[in-house]
Design a protein around this motif. Structure first.
Motif, PDB file in Angstrom:
ATOM      1  N   PRO A   1       0.852  -1.193   0.000  1.00  0.00           N
ATOM      2  CA  PRO A   1       0.000   0.000   0.000  1.00  0.00           C
ATOM      3  C   PRO A   1       0.889   1.245   0.000  1.00  0.00           C
ATOM      4  N   THR A   2       0.318   2.378  -0.322  1.00  0.00           N
ATOM      5  CA  THR A   2       1.085   3.627  -0.336  1.00  0.00           C
ATOM      6  C   THR A   2       1.766   3.873   1.004  1.00  0.00           C
ATOM      7  N   THR A   3       1.134   3.454   2.079  1.00  0.00           N
ATOM      8  CA  THR A   3       1.719   3.647   3.412  1.00  0.00           C
ATOM      9  C   THR A   3       3.010   2.850   3.605  1.00  0.00           C
ATOM     10  N   ALA A   4       3.280   1.892   2.711  1.00  0.00           N
ATOM     11  CA  ALA A   4       4.522   1.111   2.801  1.00  0.00           C
ATOM     12  C   ALA A   4       5.750   1.971   2.527  1.00  0.00           C
ATOM     13  N   ARG A   5       5.561   3.107   1.854  1.00  0.00           N
ATOM     14  CA  ARG A   5       6.699   4.001   1.574  1.00  0.00           C
ATOM     15  C   ARG A   5       7.449   4.332   2.866  1.00  0.00           C
ATOM     16  N   THR A   6       6.699   4.738   3.894  1.00  0.00           N
ATOM     17  CA  THR A   6       7.324   5.090   5.166  1.00  0.00           C
ATOM     18  C   THR A   6       7.156   3.990   6.206  1.00  0.00           C
ATOM     19  N   GLY A   7       6.037   3.259   6.128  1.00  0.00           N
ATOM     20  CA  GLY A   7       5.728   2.259   7.143  1.00  0.00           C
ATOM     21  C   GLY A   7       6.499   0.962   7.015  1.00  0.00           C
ATOM     22  N   ILE A   8       7.053   0.697   5.839  1.00  0.00           N
ATOM     23  CA  ILE A   8       7.876  -0.506   5.644  1.00  0.00           C
ATOM     24  C   ILE A   8       9.252  -0.098   5.118  1.00  0.00           C
ATOM     25  N   TYR A   9       9.298   0.363   3.880  1.00  0.00           N
ATOM     26  CA  TYR A   9      10.575   0.581   3.201  1.00  0.00           C
ATOM     27  C   TYR A   9      11.402   1.716   3.792  1.00  0.00           C
ATOM     28  N   GLY A  10      10.750   2.713   4.335  1.00  0.00           N
ATOM     29  CA  GLY A  10      11.467   3.819   4.966  1.00  0.00           C
ATOM     30  C   GLY A  10      11.486   3.735   6.477  1.00  0.00           C
ATOM     31  N   ALA A  11      11.052   2.602   7.012  1.00  0.00           N
ATOM     32  CA  ALA A  11      10.981   2.429   8.459  1.00  0.00           C
ATOM     33  C   ALA A  11      12.385   2.457   9.080  1.00  0.00           C
ATOM     34  N   PRO A  12      12.487   2.927  10.311  1.00  0.00           N
ATOM     35  CA  PRO A  12      13.794   2.991  10.974  1.00  0.00           C
ATOM     36  C   PRO A  12      14.540   1.654  10.992  1.00  0.00           C
ATOM     37  N   CYS A  13      13.822   0.549  11.139  1.00  0.00           N
ATOM     38  CA  CYS A  13      14.493  -0.755  11.176  1.00  0.00           C
ATOM     39  C   CYS A  13      15.161  -1.079   9.839  1.00  0.00           C
ATOM     40  N   VAL A  14      14.537  -0.681   8.728  1.00  0.00           N
ATOM     41  CA  VAL A  14      15.092  -0.931   7.401  1.00  0.00           C
ATOM     42  C   VAL A  14      16.324  -0.064   7.183  1.00  0.00           C
ATOM     43  N   VAL A  15      16.246   1.179   7.613  1.00  0.00           N
ATOM     44  CA  VAL A  15      17.393   2.082   7.518  1.00  0.00           C
ATOM     45  C   VAL A  15      18.534   1.570   8.402  1.00  0.00           C
ATOM     46  N   ALA A  16      18.196   1.114   9.607  1.00  0.00           N
ATOM     47  CA  ALA A  16      19.209   0.618  10.539  1.00  0.00           C
ATOM     48  C   ALA A  16      19.933  -0.617   9.999  1.00  0.00           C
ATOM     49  N   LEU A  17      19.230  -1.420   9.216  1.00  0.00           N
ATOM     50  CA  LEU A  17      19.865  -2.600   8.624  1.00  0.00           C
ATOM     51  C   LEU A  17      20.872  -2.222   7.543  1.00  0.00           C
ATOM     52  N   GLY A  18      20.747  -1.016   7.017  1.00  0.00           N
ATOM     53  CA  GLY A  18      21.686  -0.561   5.995  1.00  0.00           C
ATOM     54  C   GLY A  18      21.143  -0.578   4.580  1.00  0.00           C
ATOM     55  N   ALA A  19      19.823  -0.727   4.419  1.00  0.00           N
ATOM     56  CA  ALA A  19      19.227  -0.683   3.079  1.00  0.00           C
ATOM     57  C   ALA A  19      19.497   0.692   2.470  1.00  0.00           C
ATOM     58  N   ARG A  20      19.731   0.717   1.147  1.00  0.00           N
ATOM     59  CA  ARG A  20      20.094   1.971   0.487  1.00  0.00           C
ATOM     60  C   ARG A  20      19.018   2.490  -0.454  1.00  0.00           C
ATOM     61  N   MET A  21      18.439   1.617  -1.265  1.00  0.00           N
ATOM     62  CA  MET A  21      17.481   2.064  -2.287  1.00  0.00           C
ATOM     63  C   MET A  21      16.055   2.124  -1.748  1.00  0.00           C
ATOM     64  N   LEU A  22      15.617   1.085  -1.075  1.00  0.00           N
ATOM     65  CA  LEU A  22      14.224   1.026  -0.617  1.00  0.00           C
ATOM     66  C   LEU A  22      13.847   2.182   0.310  1.00  0.00           C
ATOM     67  N   PRO A  23      14.717   2.626   1.233  1.00  0.00           N
ATOM     68  CA  PRO A  23      14.328   3.750   2.092  1.00  0.00           C
ATOM     69  C   PRO A  23      14.056   5.049   1.333  1.00  0.00           C
ATOM     70  N   MET A  24      14.573   5.180   0.116  1.00  0.00           N
ATOM     71  CA  MET A  24      14.299   6.383  -0.678  1.00  0.00           C
ATOM     72  C   MET A  24      12.820   6.519  -0.998  1.00  0.00           C
ATOM     73  N   LEU A  25      12.065   5.394  -0.935  1.00  0.00           N
ATOM     74  CA  LEU A  25      10.635   5.440  -1.216  1.00  0.00           C
ATOM     75  C   LEU A  25       9.873   6.331  -0.238  1.00  0.00           C
ATOM     76  N   ALA A  26      10.462   6.607   0.902  1.00  0.00           N
ATOM     77  CA  ALA A  26       9.808   7.479   1.883  1.00  0.00           C
ATOM     78  C   ALA A  26       9.610   8.893   1.332  1.00  0.00           C
ATOM     79  N   THR A  27      10.447   9.288   0.361  1.00  0.00           N
ATOM     80  CA  THR A  27      10.368  10.656  -0.148  1.00  0.00           C
ATOM     81  C   THR A  27      10.248  10.754  -1.664  1.00  0.00           C
ATOM     82  N   GLN A  28      10.442   9.640  -2.370  1.00  0.00           N
ATOM     83  CA  GLN A  28      10.422   9.714  -3.835  1.00  0.00           C
ATOM     84  C   GLN A  28      10.189   8.332  -4.442  1.00  0.00           C
TER      85      GLN A  28
END
Length: 119
Positions: free
Chosen positions: A30-57
């Motif tokens: 869902p659209t909420t996955a941009r921040t709720g999954i892919y841009g979530a702090p746990c994903v960023v903390a793991l070191g993901a590089r591309m998926l967290p960009m979905l939070a803003t673009q």
């Protein structure tokens, strides 16, 4: 609305020509996955590089390096599925299916010399 993933090649005028996959293979969450999954702090903390960009673009993986980075993110999240699932409050099967859709789009793009967009 839904977050979608598509493999594509560029046409003669630079337009995106989508490469079809099986029904439902375009679902990335869902659209909420941009921040709720892919841009979530746990994903960023793991070191993901591309998926967290979905939070803003939207994410465009158009080079080999970008496809590799996006694929590495999918693998990273799948390898840490229990942690990510518990952290974002989503069923592991839901996450697995969406990450598999992204990985499959990457494979389709590679086979065709194309790219991937998540939007």
């Amino acid at each position: 609305m839904s977050l979608l993933v598509h493999a594509y090649v560029r046409g003669p005028a630079g337009e995106m020509l989508f490469l079809d996959g099986p029904p439902g293979s375009d679902l990335a969450g869902p659209t909420t996955a941009r921040t709720g999954i892919y841009g979530a702090p746990c994903v960023v903390a793991l070191g993901a590089r591309m998926l967290p960009m979905l939070a803003t673009q939207d994410v465009y993986a158009e080079t080999t390096a970008e496809l590799d980075a996006l694929d590495a993110d999918c693998t990273l999240l799948l390898d840490n599925l229990g942690y990510v699932s518990a952290s974002v409050g989503r069923d592991p099967d839901f996450l697995t299916q969406r990450l598999t859709n992204i990985a499959d789009a990457i494979n389709r793009a590679r086979l065709a010399g194309g790219a991937v967009v998540i939007w």
